[in-house]
Scaffold this active site. Structure first.
Site, mmCIF file in Angstrom:
data_model
loop_
_atom_site.group_PDB
_atom_site.id
_atom_site.type_symbol
_atom_site.label_atom_id
_atom_site.label_comp_id
_atom_site.label_asym_id
_atom_site.label_seq_id
_atom_site.Cartn_x
_atom_site.Cartn_y
_atom_site.Cartn_z
ATOM 1 N N ASP A 33 0.844 -1.095 -0.032
ATOM 2 C CA ASP A 33 0.026 0.248 0.074
ATOM 3 C C ASP A 33 0.972 1.384 -0.131
ATOM 4 O OD1 ASP A 33 -2.444 1.671 0.225
ATOM 5 O OD2 ASP A 33 -1.926 1.785 2.439
ATOM 6 N N THR A 41 21.264 -38.727 16.951
ATOM 7 C CA THR A 41 21.753 -37.873 15.754
ATOM 8 C C THR A 41 20.537 -36.955 15.577
ATOM 9 O OG1 THR A 41 20.802 -39.687 14.232
ATOM 10 C CG2 THR A 41 23.263 -39.537 14.625
#
Length: 901
Positions: A327, A730
């Protein structure tokens, strides 16, 4: 403002509503027929349904299956972690949806709580919800208009409504207040005779016959546009697609492992448990945790930069943005008027400064001038300050700043255009109060749309009568009004036209002095002398141009969507670098209505647009395959903010509607914050891909080891418990820690990824395959060597497979050799210690089925595991993050030559 016509007044035809208003009985009947003047609330979705919607996500379904499988294997701790991740992500999603539902309800806050109406021929105050079509509403300065309506004369006096000005910027995006008069203006614009619900009266007074209330009003129509729920973000779509593919691949591979084991004569129970364990290992169950952590860290960093995230997925969406539709009023511009250019027959000057703060400079010929240095400018601005009904309110103690007027800033009271003239005069060294003391006003002819000018008359200390007049150049530069020669009038008209083309609203100022004995009675607006022209506009924010430049450098296409005048929109867009000034880069709402605008996604500036058209424009860009961010601050921006992939609202100047409809709120109203937010979004997405590379490569390596190990003389390379232990270490702390990696230095120098690119696109799949194959080869080589040399080969495989993946995690760091993201260093160190503990701690040996290694074997395993770090660094150096196939046509956004897999 919407172009949809309001329903016609259907009150009693035998009565003239402006004079007497409705009777109480008629009002009650109409209230029953039309309902209260309130916006209907959208039905709320039950919490249980929201929870089910969250659980339907493919990746969440994969995690649910993984949780069931881990429970089946007896790994309750791993199952608890997975279920915790599911609960956290579901809770966050439900909470964010509930907050977003407040957007429509926030519209009611803009409705006036009370209204002054004429009922039974008398004025009374009543709740705005009781206003009905046909009511006569009385408006005064500062009032919020309670409903749509037509301006009417007050008891036959047209002048009573001639000075009515309303601020419609929240609905239309137009900076300049709009004059309202019975029947419209002199140019036949009937909309000037109508007012809209939610707008604010900034000057004058008037009477309005209500034509639409509640859902039929301007606010009600916008409410209907906002009922579409926001769709999934690009990351959510990519992860959903990834989850579906991953689930199918995992099921197929685990079935293959089970079949091969049974063909080799392995026990059925053992192979079923092994297949289930392998499925759990292959699922990157930490992915939602990684995404949540990355988004949460991004939200916190954005908060530090004055950007408040309302929906966590919006953090990443900003990194995907290819088009920023913004805008103008209050977003790229300051949202207030400023007199920036001055012209007199003697020369030109510019005015600088921020907001309504009187401090600033007037510059002519490269040097600052004052009223004493430039008498022509002093005459111009002092006359404009006399012919003026506005005032400036001194700021409270504090520092002025850019943005919405607030604590520490000056405010304008009255017409912002007139306030801009006061500020320009103050910056030249003039004081309105002193001028009015010396030249008090004795008469006036107010501004109206027919005359397009305003005149005031003042008496000086010696009895001299001074006429001050200002107005539109076309209404003032006439021989019947000015006594100046035709050459000067032609010069002024040429200069006014040039200023108008540059996007300025131009006012001409003229004056005349008359001896007191010859005070004119009916010819005040004749024989005047032209003092000059003033160019007024809503100035761009100082941060707007650097923001647009940064967006372009990042490959993001900026476009401007505004309800303001095309000339103003074109000038602001050219000034900020959004366009190059070509005619084919701008279109208007009228062109869109008439179907002559062409492809909406080929335009850079859209002017005179309605809320509905803003929606169409956003949808056009999204339909062209772009990821669209919409920024705005007004009610008229709310629907487009909701429909865009990412809605960004101004926090200080923005309306509550815009803030509630948006995903991101800029607390400082600074558009430069968007660039920081885009950077954070790209960091989040990069970290998600970084984890996927790490997690999927490890999971692939485990599957390959389990598939090929039996063919290399190792019947069951890993026990189910060993697989789950590796997976827990992991994918646990190191995997989650990858989500906290800092932003890559080149993040804002590369183009946005193609919208259709999958989360594993841009070369990530080959990297996963290469890295997974490398880890598997290293692990299998160690296993074969250990078996041939009569070492505990299964324990060596267990140790190397886990430690090599952690080396990959260390090699994934964005800034190796620094203390950036110390969490990752600590996580990898902890995981490595636990992996080694699984080999040497007695109760873990019994749990995992491992054997202790000699110091030499441990050293060999650790040395080989370091290869994971090395290969990851080589990959990052020779296979950097990239996004493919971007080309740029002359007048379009980024186009992608090919679709990534």
């Amino acid at each position: 403002m919407s172009e949809r016509p309001s329903p016609p007044y259907d009150g009693p035809p035998s009565r003239t509503p402006p004079a007497e208003g409705l009777s109480s009985a008629e009002a009650a009947r109409l209230l029953t027929r039309h309902g209260p003047n309130a916006l209907p609330e959208e039905p709320r979705t039950p919490v249980w349904r929201r929870v089910l919607q969250q659980l339907r996500d493919p990746l969440i379904l994969v995690l649910l299956v993984a949780a069931v499988l881990t429970i089946a294997t007896g790994d309750l701790s791993d199952a608890a972690v997975i279920l915790f991740v599911i609960v956290v992500n579901t809770t966050v999603g439900v909470v964010q949806e509930v907050r977003a539902e407040q957007a429509v309800r926030a519209l009611s806050a803009l409705s006036a709580p009370t209204a002054r109406v004429v009922r039974d021929g008398a004025e009374r105050s009543l709740p705005a919800a009781e206003v009905v079509p046909g009511d006569v509403v009385l408006l005064a300065e500062g009032d919020i208009v309670p409903a749509d309506g037509d301006v009417v004369p007050a008891d036959g006096d047209v002048v009573a409504a001639a000075a009515l000005l309303t601020d419609e910027s929240s609905l239309t995006g137009e900076s300049v207040p709009v004059e309202k008069a019975p029947g419209g203006d002199a140019d036949g614009d009937a909309s000037r005779g109508r007012v809209s619900a939610g707008t604010v009266v900034v000057h004058g007074r008037g009477r309005v016959v209500v034509t639409a209330t509640g859902s039929d009003s301007a606010l009600g129509r916008i409410t209907g546009l906002m009922r579409t729920a926001p769709g999934p973000t690009p990351l959510q779509r990519r992860l959903a697609q990834f989850g579906r593919v991953l689930a199918a691949v995992i099921v197929a591979l685990c079935a293959l492992v089970l079949a091969l084991g049974l063909l080799r004569g392995q026990p059925v129970e053992l192979m079923i448990v092994a297949a289930i364990s392998l499925a759990v290992a292959a699922v990157p169950e930490s992915l939602p945790a990684v995404v949540t952590l990355a988004l949460a860290l991004g939200a916190r960093r954005m908060a530090d930069r004055h950007a408040i995230v309302r929906r966590l997925p919006a953090v990443e969406t900003l990194g995907s943005v290819t088009v920023i539709a913004t805008d103008k009023t209050g977003t790229l511009t300051e949202g207030r008027m400023a007199a920036e250019r001055l012209w007199t027959p003697a020369g030109e000057a510019t005015v600088s400064g921020t907001g309504y703060e009187p401090r600033g400079r007037v510059v002519r010929g490269g040097r600052t001038v004052t009223a004493g240095d430039a008498p022509d400018l002093a005459a111009l601005l002092s006359t404009a300050m006399l012919c003026n009904d506005a005032a400036l309110e001194p700021s409270p103690q504090g520092q002025p700043g850019e943005g919405q007027p607030g604590e520490g800033e000056w405010k304008a009271l009255g017409d912002p255009t007139e306030a801009a003239l006061l500020v320009a005069g103050a910056r030249l060294g003039l004081e309105q109060a002193a001028l009015l003391r010396e030249w008090p006003r004795i008469a006036e002819i107010p501004f109206d749309s027919g005359r397009k000018r305003m005149t005031t008359v003042h008496r000086g200390p010696d009895g001299t009568v001074r006429v001050a007049c200002k107005g539109a150049p076309e209404a003032l530069l006439r021989p019947s009004i000015l006594a100046d020669g035709p050459d000067l009038l032609a010069r002024a008209a040429t200069r006014a036209e040039k200023l108008a083309r540059d996007g300025y609203r131009v006012l001409a100022v003229a004056t005349a002095d008359h001896p007191g004995a010859q005070e004119p009675t009916g010819a005040w607006e004749s024989g005047l002398t032209l003092l000059g022209l003033v160019g007024i506009l809503d100035p761009p924010r100082t941060a707007s141009e650097p923001t647009i430049t940064a967006c372009r450098n990042a490959g993001i296409v900026p476009v401007l969507i505004t309800g303001d005048h095309p000339l103003t929109a074109r000038a602001v867009a050219a000034r900020l670098g959004i366009t190059t000034g070509r005619d084919d880069e701008i279109t208007t709402g009228q062109h869109i209505r008439e179907g002559t605008a062409g492809a909406l996604s080929d335009v850079r500036v859209y002017a005179r647009t309605t809320p509905e058209q803003k929606l169409d424009i956003v949808e056009a860009w999204r339909g062209a395959g772009q990821v669209v961010a919409m920024t705005g601050d007004g009610v008229n921006d709310g629907p487009a903010l909701r429909r865009a992939d990412i809605g960004v609202a101004m926090g200080r100047r923005g309306t509550e509607v815009a803030r509630q409809a948006a995903d991101l709120v800029l607390a400082d109203d600074n558009p430069a914050t968007i660039v920081s937010a885009v950077e954070e979004g790209r960091r989040v997405y990069d970290n998600v891909r970084r984890f996927l590379l790490y997690g999927l490569a490890g999971g692939m390596a485990e599957i390959v080891v389990m598939l090929l190990g039996p063919f290399l003389g190792m019947p069951l390379p890993l026990l189910p418990a060993q697989i789950l232990w590796i997976n827990l270490l992991t994918h646990g702390l190191p995997g989650v820690a990858l989500g906290a990696e800092p932003v890559a230095p080149e993040a804002m120098r590369r183009p946005p990824r193609p919208p259709e690119e999958s989360v594993l696109g841009a070369g990530l799949w080959p990297r996963v395959l290469l890295l997974g194959a490398f880890i598997a080869v290293v692990t299998l080589v160690v296993g074969v060597w250990a078996r041939e040399t009569d070492r505990p080969w299964q324990t060596m495989i267990f140790l190397v497979l886990g430690a090599t993946q952690m080396g990959v995690a260390l090699g994934s760091r964005v800034r190796p050799g620094t203390l950036a993201n110390p969490f990752l260093l600590a996580a990898v160190g902890t995981a490595l210690a636990l992996q080694v503990a699984g080999v040497y701690v007695p109760f873990l040996q019994d749990l995992l089925g491992t054997e202790p290694l000699s110091p030499g074997d441990l050293a060999i395993a650790c040395a080989l595991s370091a290869l994971g770090y090395a290969v990851m660094r080589v990959q990052r150096r020779w296979w950097p993050e990239r996004h493919g196939g971007v080309t740029r046509p002359r007048n379009g956004p980024s186009r992608h030559a090919s679709r990534a897999t």
